[in-house]
Design an enzyme around this catalytic site. Structure first.
Site, PDB file in Angstrom:
ATOM      1  N   LYS A  18       0.841  -1.208   0.000  1.00  0.00           N
ATOM      2  CA  LYS A  18       0.000   0.000   0.000  1.00  0.00           C
ATOM      3  C   LYS A  18       0.874   1.255   0.000  1.00  0.00           C
ATOM      4  O   LYS A  18       0.596   2.226  -0.693  1.00  0.00           O
ATOM      5  CB  LYS A  18      -0.935  -0.023   1.220  1.00  0.00           C
ATOM      6  CG  LYS A  18      -2.095  -1.001   1.045  1.00  0.00           C
ATOM      7  CD  LYS A  18      -2.824  -1.341   2.333  1.00  0.00           C
ATOM      8  CE  LYS A  18      -3.838  -2.453   2.065  1.00  0.00           C
ATOM      9  NZ  LYS A  18      -4.451  -3.028   3.249  1.00  0.00           N
ATOM     10  N   GLN A  20      -4.890  -1.969   9.369  1.00  0.00           N
ATOM     11  CA  GLN A  20      -4.782  -3.287   8.737  1.00  0.00           C
ATOM     12  C   GLN A  20      -5.408  -4.365   9.628  1.00  0.00           C
ATOM     13  O   GLN A  20      -5.118  -4.453  10.815  1.00  0.00           O
ATOM     14  CB  GLN A  20      -3.294  -3.609   8.455  1.00  0.00           C
ATOM     15  CG  GLN A  20      -3.055  -4.879   7.677  1.00  0.00           C
ATOM     16  CD  GLN A  20      -3.619  -4.844   6.255  1.00  0.00           C
ATOM     17  OE1 GLN A  20      -3.672  -3.800   5.617  1.00  0.00           O
ATOM     18  NE2 GLN A  20      -4.054  -5.983   5.751  1.00  0.00           N
ATOM     19  N   ASP A  54     -11.448   2.578   3.693  1.00  0.00           N
ATOM     20  CA  ASP A  54     -11.723   1.137   3.570  1.00  0.00           C
ATOM     21  C   ASP A  54     -13.227   0.878   3.436  1.00  0.00           C
ATOM     22  O   ASP A  54     -13.633  -0.216   3.038  1.00  0.00           O
ATOM     23  CB  ASP A  54     -11.251   0.417   4.849  1.00  0.00           C
ATOM     24  CG  ASP A  54      -9.969  -0.381   4.634  1.00  0.00           C
ATOM     25  OD1 ASP A  54      -9.729  -0.821   3.500  1.00  0.00           O
ATOM     26  OD2 ASP A  54      -9.235  -0.563   5.620  1.00  0.00           O
TER      27      ASP A  54
HETATM   28  N1  GUN Z   1      -7.088  -7.153   5.697  1.00  0.00           N
HETATM   29  C1  GUN Z   1      -7.401  -7.877   4.598  1.00  0.00           C
HETATM   30  N2  GUN Z   1      -7.986  -7.099   3.657  1.00  0.00           N
HETATM   31  C2  GUN Z   1      -8.054  -5.854   4.189  1.00  0.00           C
HETATM   32  C3  GUN Z   1      -8.546  -4.616   3.682  1.00  0.00           C
HETATM   33  O1  GUN Z   1      -9.073  -4.488   2.566  1.00  0.00           O
HETATM   34  N3  GUN Z   1      -8.421  -3.555   4.539  1.00  0.00           N
HETATM   35  C4  GUN Z   1      -7.879  -3.672   5.779  1.00  0.00           C
HETATM   36  N4  GUN Z   1      -7.824  -2.573   6.534  1.00  0.00           N
HETATM   37  N5  GUN Z   1      -7.404  -4.809   6.265  1.00  0.00           N
HETATM   38  C5  GUN Z   1      -7.496  -5.893   5.457  1.00  0.00           C
END
Ligand code: GUN
Length: 298
Positions: free
Chosen positions: A53, A97, A120
């Site tokens: 990211k 995350q 998100d």
């Molecule tokens: N863990 C797995 N996929 C995601 C996601 O799309 N966003 C976040 N914040 N954590 C994740």
């Protein structure tokens, strides 16, 4: 029959080129889109997602603010960090995350993110807005899946979509997006309590696997010509691979691609689209701040 491979990497590159141009326009107006990423602990898959990211932010010309907390960090520390980012005008998106360590209440932490920075799309406010069709940040993976289906030229109107998996992050939001009037699919959601999974999947015009189980969907479970989207990212041990493992989806790619009309590979399908939609949401948040600075005082 050999399925059309839906190239998520290429679609993601095309969209990221558009995002980069819009980031430049934002920067010209004095606003650099900024994403705050919070990681708790050292789960290897999460560490790898977070670094992906950050790299993507840098390539798009965005700022990223990373905070790594130890696995024994408290909920209070985490919420205080989020509140700091909520109040920081340089931050347009906040991502925590997941998964979080077991001692932390995920709902409380996600709920602390200001909905206007929830890129998100995980806060109850944004989930509610999504369900009733109000303007909101759409969750990145489901949004990316819809883009891939559209890119494959697959009609959703009147189609029967079967989703295998009911997570809050993927399965449930996808169900809500596919039944919207503009997509107009009829949706079945299968899960661990489903009786006769294959009976359902064989009736799918669009089959979406998001169960997190390697090789769950095999060729005999797929209707000839169906569009198959594989959201699974599973690490399986492979002594021949340099890292000792390889990534596979929830779909037996080789078998299913002989039956399906179109299919996403793993890697190179849904994965690159998730990060792209995260950049897109962060950009939209920054553009909103650029257009109406008074509206984003927190
Ligand atoms: N863990 C797995 N996929 C995601 C996601 O799309 N966003 C976040 N914040 N954590 C994740």
């Amino acid at each position: 029959m050999s399925a059309l491979i839906i190239d998520g990497k290429k679609l993601a590159e095309d969209l990221r080129a558009e995002i980069r141009k819009r980031v430049c326009l934002c920067v010209e107006k004095g606003i650099t889109p900024g994403l705050a990423v919070i990681l708790v602990g050292e789960d290897p898959a999460s560490v790898s997602y977070v670094s992906g990211k950050e790299k993507a932010c840098a390539e798009a010309g965005m700022a990223s603010f990373e905070r790594k907390l130890p696995a024994d960090a408290t909920e209070t520390e985490l919420v205080a960090l989020i509140e700091g980012f909520n109040a920081d005008p340089a931050v347009h998106g906040i991502l925590v995350q997941l998964p979080l360590p077991a001692h932390i209440d995920e709902g409380k932490v996600i709920g602390a993110i200001h909905p206007e920075k929830d890129v998100d799309g995980f806060t109850p406010v944004n989930i509610g807005r999504m369900i009733i069709g109000e303007r909101c940040f759409l969750p990145c993976t489901p949004h990316g899946v819809i883009k891939l289906i559209e890119r494959a030229g697959v009609k959703t109107k009147g189609a029967h979509a079967v989703i295998v998996g009911r997570s809050n992050i993927v399965g449930k939001p996808l169900m809500n997006l596919l039944v919207r009037k503009e997509l107009n699919a009829t949706v079945t959601v299968c899960h661990t309590g489903t009786v006769d999974l294959a009976g359902h999947t064989r009736r799918a015009d669009i089959l979406i696997a998001c169960a997190g189980r390697p090789g769950l969907l095999t060729a005999d479970m797929v209707k000839p010509g169906a569009c198959v989207i594989d959201v699974g990212v599973n690490r399986v041990e492979d002594p021949k691979a340099a890292r000792g493992y390889r990534l596979v989806g929830d779909v037996d790619f080789r078998g299913v691609s002989a039956v399906a009309g179109s299919i996403t590979p793993v890697p190179g399908g849904v994965g690159p689209m998730t990060i792209t939609m995260l950049l897109y949401n962060t950009l939209e948040s920054a553009e909103y701040a650029a257009a109406s600075p008074a509206a984003v005082k927190r």
